[in-house]
Every structure is written in structure tokens, then in C-alpha cells.
Design a protein around this motif. Structure first.
Motif, PDB file in Angstrom:
ATOM      1  N   ARG A  46       0.834  -1.204   0.000  1.00 18.87           N
ATOM      2  CA  ARG A  46       0.000   0.000   0.000  1.00 18.87           C
ATOM      3  C   ARG A  46       0.872   1.259   0.000  1.00 18.87           C
ATOM      4  O   ARG A  46       0.596   2.231  -0.716  1.00 18.87           O
ATOM      5  CB  ARG A  46      -0.925   0.008   1.214  1.00 18.87           C
ATOM      6  CG  ARG A  46      -1.827   1.225   1.281  1.00 18.87           C
ATOM      7  CD  ARG A  46      -2.515   1.316   2.627  1.00 18.87           C
ATOM      8  NE  ARG A  46      -3.507   0.283   2.809  1.00 18.87           N
ATOM      9  CZ  ARG A  46      -4.765   0.384   2.385  1.00 18.87           C
ATOM     10  NH1 ARG A  46      -5.160   1.471   1.751  1.00 18.87           N
ATOM     11  NH2 ARG A  46      -5.617  -0.588   2.600  1.00 18.87           N
ATOM     12  N   ARG A  63      -6.342   2.094  -2.623  1.00 15.85           N
ATOM     13  CA  ARG A  63      -7.068   0.950  -2.068  1.00 15.85           C
ATOM     14  C   ARG A  63      -7.574   0.023  -3.168  1.00 15.85           C
ATOM     15  O   ARG A  63      -7.434  -1.204  -3.081  1.00 15.85           O
ATOM     16  CB  ARG A  63      -8.240   1.452  -1.230  1.00 15.85           C
ATOM     17  CG  ARG A  63      -9.085   0.323  -0.648  1.00 15.85           C
ATOM     18  CD  ARG A  63     -10.360   0.854  -0.052  1.00 15.85           C
ATOM     19  NE  ARG A  63     -11.259  -0.224   0.311  1.00 15.85           N
ATOM     20  CZ  ARG A  63     -12.541  -0.068   0.564  1.00 15.85           C
ATOM     21  NH1 ARG A  63     -13.081   1.128   0.484  1.00 15.85           N
ATOM     22  NH2 ARG A  63     -13.293  -1.093   0.892  1.00 15.85           N
ATOM     23  N   GLU A 235     -13.436  -1.847   4.020  1.00 17.10           N
ATOM     24  CA  GLU A 235     -12.086  -2.352   3.792  1.00 17.10           C
ATOM     25  C   GLU A 235     -11.871  -3.662   4.523  1.00 17.10           C
ATOM     26  O   GLU A 235     -12.323  -3.852   5.647  1.00 17.10           O
ATOM     27  CB  GLU A 235     -11.062  -1.319   4.264  1.00 17.10           C
ATOM     28  CG  GLU A 235      -9.654  -1.645   3.836  1.00 17.10           C
ATOM     29  CD  GLU A 235      -8.744  -0.442   3.984  1.00 17.10           C
ATOM     30  OE1 GLU A 235      -7.548  -0.580   3.736  1.00 17.10           O
ATOM     31  OE2 GLU A 235      -9.250   0.626   4.350  1.00 17.10           O
TER      32      GLU A 235
END
Length: 248
Positions: A46, A63, A235
């Protein structure tokens, strides 16, 4: 100088010096997001994606890209472990076909005559133009540093000695490459690695009648739908933003 040891020792030593400079900077390079995801280092992946996109680590773009990579890897793992033998067979992702396409580009480049200038310029200058060995080496070095400029100049100089017919060989070879490129090569401009994988899977799925163009359009549509679904759902646990500061 051409007859002394310096004429070959210095070029080799100078290249080694530049290579050492590259080695010095290797520790500062980041791993690819896909490799990090393969090692289940999602937080590091990430952080790298955020740097590549120049976005905050909690941005939707980062994301979505991360989760698509994770899901693609999960699909690949579901197919089972891939061994070296599988590299030379066409599975869902047409690995061997893609290897051949990559090799084809290199073969076309070699047959197109690029190495005449890239590797044999000193010989051409010395034998065809009458330059001394020393001057041939100097001009070759300048050509390596100023490739585009001297490449254009050599086009006119070679023509005086070899004649225009010399270029017919390369013209015919380059023209012969066009049907192969048109029939077998896939347009990958603007496609991510995950989209390219999806194109081959859709194109060569059992019973598929799609062209590569249609498969590309479907792959983009499917991944766009997946991105919308990812942005709409909460998420996943384990793919958070903790401990990112250590790699950012």
C-alpha cells in the motif's frame, strides 16, 4: 592508443565504475507492489502504491489497486502452484504464448539491422569510410552518447558507400513483421498487469470466440466494475494502514 592496452581496459573499467554506482542505489529501490502482495506484505505494498500514485495511503485509487492485485494473486493461487514446466505450456493466462511474443520483439529488433550501428559502427567507419582505428573508436563513443543525432547522420554517410539497395533488406524484413504483429500481438497500451492477465484469460477461455480487442474491452469493463464494488464495500481486515510509516 588503439594498439595499447588502454584502448580496451579503459572502456571496460569505466563501465564497471558505472555499474558500481548502480549497485550503490539498489538498496534505495522499493519492491514492486505485486511482489510485496505475493509475500503477504500488504501494508508495504500500500505504501509503495501511494508513492507511485502520489496519493495518500488511504485514497480510493490506492485501495482499489491494492485489492485488485490481492484478488488477482488469490485467483492465481487457486489454480495451484506453478512449476517450471508450466512456463512452457499454455494455461489460463497463456504464459508460453506471452513468452514467445516477448521473444519475438527481440528477434524482430535484431533482424531489423539495429546492431549494425549499435555494435559494428567502428568496423563500418574504418572499412567503409576509411577512418583510422582511433577516429573510428572516437566517433563510435560519441554515437553511443548521442544516439539519436549520430544515428541520423550515419544514415546519410552509409548510403554514399553501400548504396540505397542495402536498405531494401531491412525494409523487407520490417515489412514482413507487420502481419505477425497485427495477427498475434495484443495492444497493451494503458493496461495494467492485472488487465493484461484478464485479456488473455478471456480470449483463451474454453468456448470463447472473442477477438483480442473484444477481450480487452471486456477486461476493462470487468475491472472497472470490480473497482466500483471495492470502493463501495468496507475495507478488508488485514489490509489497513498501520505500520506504513516505516516504509513510506
Amino acid at each position: 592508443m588503439p594498439t595499447s592496452q588502454v584502448s580496451w581496459r579503459f572502456p571496460l573499467g569505466f563501465q564497471a565504475l558505472l555499474a558500481l554506482g548502480t549497485v550503490v542505489f539498489v538498496p534505495f529501490l522499493v519492491e514492486s507492489p505485486r511482489w510485496l502482495c505475493l509475500k503477504d506484505r500488504h501494508e508495504d505494498a500500500r505504501a509503495v502504491l501511494a508513492r507511485l500514485h502520489a496519493k495518500p495511503i488511504d485514497s480510493p485509487e490506492v485501495r482499489e489497486t491494492l485489492e485488485i492485485i490481492i484478488e488477482t494473486i488469490a485467483e492465481e493461487r487457486a489454480d495451484g502452484e506453478i512449476g517450471w514446466r508450466d512456463v512452457f505450456h499454455n494455461g489460463r493466462q497463456q504464459t508460453f504464448r506471452r513468452i514467445l511474443l516477448g521473444l519475438g520483439v527481440s528477434i524482430f529488433q535484431q533482424l531489423g539491422g539495429i546492431n549494425v550501428v549499435a555494435y559494428y559502427l567502428p568496423v563500418v567507419l574504418e572499412r567503409s569510410f576509411g577512418f583510422s582505428p582511433r577516429m573510428a573508436l572516437i566517433l563510435s563513443a560519441i554515437d553511443s552518447m548521442q544516439w539519436m543525432f549520430w544515428g541520423a547522420m550515419n544514415t546519410f554517410l552509409i548510403e554514399r558507400n553501400l548504396g540505397w539497395r542495402f536498405y531494401i533488406v531491412f525494409a523487407v524484413l520490417n515489412a514482413a513483421f507487420l502481419p505477425f504483429i497485427w495477427l498475434f500481438y495484443v495492444e497493451t497500451a494503458g493496461l495494467s498487469l492485472d488487465e493484461i492477465d484478464r485479456v488473455f484469460v478471456l480470449k483463451h477461455a474454453e468456448g470463447s470466440t472473442l477477438t483480442y480487442k473484444q477481450a480487452t474491452e471486456q477486461a476493462k469493463e470487468q475491472l472497472e466494475i470490480e473497482r466500483l464494488e471495492i470502493s463501495a464495500r468496507p475495507e478488508k481486515s488485514g489490509v489497513g494502514t498501520d505500520h506504513v510509516e516505516s516504509v513510506a
